[in-house]
Design a protein around this motif. Structure first.
Motif, PDB file in Angstrom:
ATOM      1  N   ASN A   1      34.836   2.661  12.203  1.00 15.13           N
ATOM      2  CA  ASN A   1      35.767   3.064  13.241  1.00 15.13           C
ATOM      3  C   ASN A   1      35.073   3.147  14.588  1.00 15.13           C
ATOM      4  O   ASN A   1      33.851   3.179  14.683  1.00 15.13           O
ATOM      5  CB  ASN A   1      36.434   4.396  12.895  1.00 15.13           C
ATOM      6  CG  ASN A   1      35.478   5.560  13.001  1.00 15.13           C
ATOM      7  OD1 ASN A   1      34.331   5.470  12.594  1.00 15.13           O
ATOM      8  ND2 ASN A   1      35.945   6.665  13.548  1.00 15.13           N
TER       9      ASN A   1
ATOM     10  N   ARG B   1      38.452  -3.524  18.128  1.00 19.55           N
ATOM     11  CA  ARG B   1      38.678  -4.059  16.774  1.00 19.55           C
ATOM     12  C   ARG B   1      37.431  -4.751  16.245  1.00 19.55           C
ATOM     13  O   ARG B   1      37.048  -4.567  15.082  1.00 19.55           O
ATOM     14  CB  ARG B   1      39.872  -5.018  16.761  1.00 19.55           C
ATOM     15  CG  ARG B   1      41.213  -4.337  16.732  1.00 19.55           C
ATOM     16  CD  ARG B   1      42.340  -5.318  16.477  1.00 19.55           C
ATOM     17  NE  ARG B   1      42.403  -6.388  17.469  1.00 19.55           N
ATOM     18  CZ  ARG B   1      43.045  -6.297  18.626  1.00 19.55           C
ATOM     19  NH1 ARG B   1      43.684  -5.193  18.950  1.00 19.55           N
ATOM     20  NH2 ARG B   1      43.062  -7.312  19.465  1.00 19.55           N
ATOM     21  N   GLU B   2      36.775  -5.551  17.075  1.00 12.63           N
ATOM     22  CA  GLU B   2      35.558  -6.245  16.654  1.00 12.63           C
ATOM     23  C   GLU B   2      34.453  -5.247  16.308  1.00 12.63           C
ATOM     24  O   GLU B   2      33.745  -5.422  15.315  1.00 12.63           O
ATOM     25  CB  GLU B   2      35.080  -7.223  17.730  1.00 12.63           C
ATOM     26  CG  GLU B   2      35.946  -8.457  17.868  1.00 12.63           C
ATOM     27  CD  GLU B   2      36.011  -9.280  16.593  1.00 12.63           C
ATOM     28  OE1 GLU B   2      34.967  -9.524  15.953  1.00 12.63           O
ATOM     29  OE2 GLU B   2      37.126  -9.692  16.230  1.00 12.63           O
TER      30      GLU B   2
ATOM     31  N   MET C   1      35.285  -3.575  13.024  1.00 14.56           N
ATOM     32  CA  MET C   1      35.073  -4.501  11.922  1.00 14.56           C
ATOM     33  C   MET C   1      33.584  -4.684  11.645  1.00 14.56           C
ATOM     34  O   MET C   1      33.166  -4.705  10.481  1.00 14.56           O
ATOM     35  CB  MET C   1      35.733  -5.849  12.209  1.00 14.56           C
ATOM     36  CG  MET C   1      35.844  -6.698  10.969  1.00 14.56           C
ATOM     37  SD  MET C   1      37.097  -7.941  11.175  1.00 14.56           S
ATOM     38  CE  MET C   1      36.094  -9.381  11.121  1.00 14.56           C
TER      39      MET C   1
ATOM     40  N   PHE D   1      43.524  -3.014   9.693  1.00 17.76           N
ATOM     41  CA  PHE D   1      43.232  -2.196  10.869  1.00 17.76           C
ATOM     42  C   PHE D   1      44.312  -1.135  10.987  1.00 17.76           C
ATOM     43  O   PHE D   1      45.464  -1.378  10.647  1.00 17.76           O
ATOM     44  CB  PHE D   1      43.294  -3.023  12.171  1.00 17.76           C
ATOM     45  CG  PHE D   1      42.157  -3.967  12.368  1.00 17.76           C
ATOM     46  CD1 PHE D   1      40.898  -3.512  12.718  1.00 17.76           C
ATOM     47  CD2 PHE D   1      42.359  -5.332  12.245  1.00 17.76           C
ATOM     48  CE1 PHE D   1      39.855  -4.398  12.922  1.00 17.76           C
ATOM     49  CE2 PHE D   1      41.324  -6.221  12.457  1.00 17.76           C
ATOM     50  CZ  PHE D   1      40.070  -5.753  12.797  1.00 17.76           C
TER      51      PHE D   1
ATOM     52  N   THR E   1      45.333   2.226  13.889  1.00 15.43           N
ATOM     53  CA  THR E   1      44.970   2.872  15.143  1.00 15.43           C
ATOM     54  C   THR E   1      45.719   4.184  15.268  1.00 15.43           C
ATOM     55  O   THR E   1      46.803   4.340  14.709  1.00 15.43           O
ATOM     56  CB  THR E   1      45.277   1.955  16.352  1.00 15.43           C
ATOM     57  OG1 THR E   1      44.795   2.574  17.543  1.00 15.43           O
ATOM     58  CG2 THR E   1      46.749   1.661  16.482  1.00 15.43           C
TER      59      THR E   1
ATOM     60  N   ILE F   1      40.283   3.115  16.511  1.00 15.91           N
ATOM     61  CA  ILE F   1      40.568   1.918  15.734  1.00 15.91           C
ATOM     62  C   ILE F   1      39.753   2.045  14.456  1.00 15.91           C
ATOM     63  O   ILE F   1      38.542   2.266  14.501  1.00 15.91           O
ATOM     64  CB  ILE F   1      40.136   0.623  16.468  1.00 15.91           C
ATOM     65  CG1 ILE F   1      40.794   0.516  17.832  1.00 15.91           C
ATOM     66  CG2 ILE F   1      40.409  -0.592  15.612  1.00 15.91           C
ATOM     67  CD1 ILE F   1      42.274   0.297  17.799  1.00 15.91           C
TER      68      ILE F   1
ATOM     69  N   ALA G   1      38.867   0.070  10.841  1.00 14.55           N
ATOM     70  CA  ALA G   1      38.904  -1.134   9.998  1.00 14.55           C
ATOM     71  C   ALA G   1      38.502  -0.678   8.605  1.00 14.55           C
ATOM     72  O   ALA G   1      37.522   0.063   8.446  1.00 14.55           O
ATOM     73  CB  ALA G   1      37.931  -2.188  10.517  1.00 14.55           C
TER      74      ALA G   1
END
Length: 123
Positions: free
Chosen positions: A26, A60-61, A64, A84, A86, A96, A98
């Protein structure tokens, strides 16, 4: 083998040999005052707020990447069922997350273990 990450519960051409548990990563990101000013001006005329789109894409990246590191620390070859989510933490800051299932995999005996278009190989 590099890490495979998929949103499906199976990997075409592979067999899950062991489920290692939850893999998650996260990040909490806050808006930047400079971006807020530009976004406020965009709100007046409408359209995409690209500053926030970029901020969320980067978040997000990063989430992840952290999920993949967590899966690797468990000895995983892949993460299946990746998602994902949020949530708003405070005014102007969002988390965020993942997450997915860390698994060990092997190529199917009859298959070549080829990637399909829905797989993302992380090197």
């Amino acid at each position: 083998m590099s890490m495979l990450v998929v949103t499906t519960d199976h990997l075409p051409g592979y067999r899950v040999t062991e489920s290692l548990g939850l893999a998650r990563g996260n990040v909490i990101r806050a808006k930047h005052v400079g971006n807020d000013i530009i976004a406020g001006l965009r709100n007046l005329v409408g359209g995409e707020v690209t500053e926030y789109t970029k901020l969320m894409a980067e978040a997000r990246e990063q989430a992840m990447d952290r999920m993949i590191k967590h899966a690797e620390s468990q000895g995983a070859d892949a993460v299946i069922g990746m998602r994902f989510t949020t949530s708003l933490i405070t005014q102007g800051a969002a988390e965020i997350l993942a997450f997915g299932t860390a698994v060990k995999i092997t190529a199917d005996a009859g298959g070549s273990g080829n990637q399909s278009s829905m797989m993302r190989r992380i090197d």
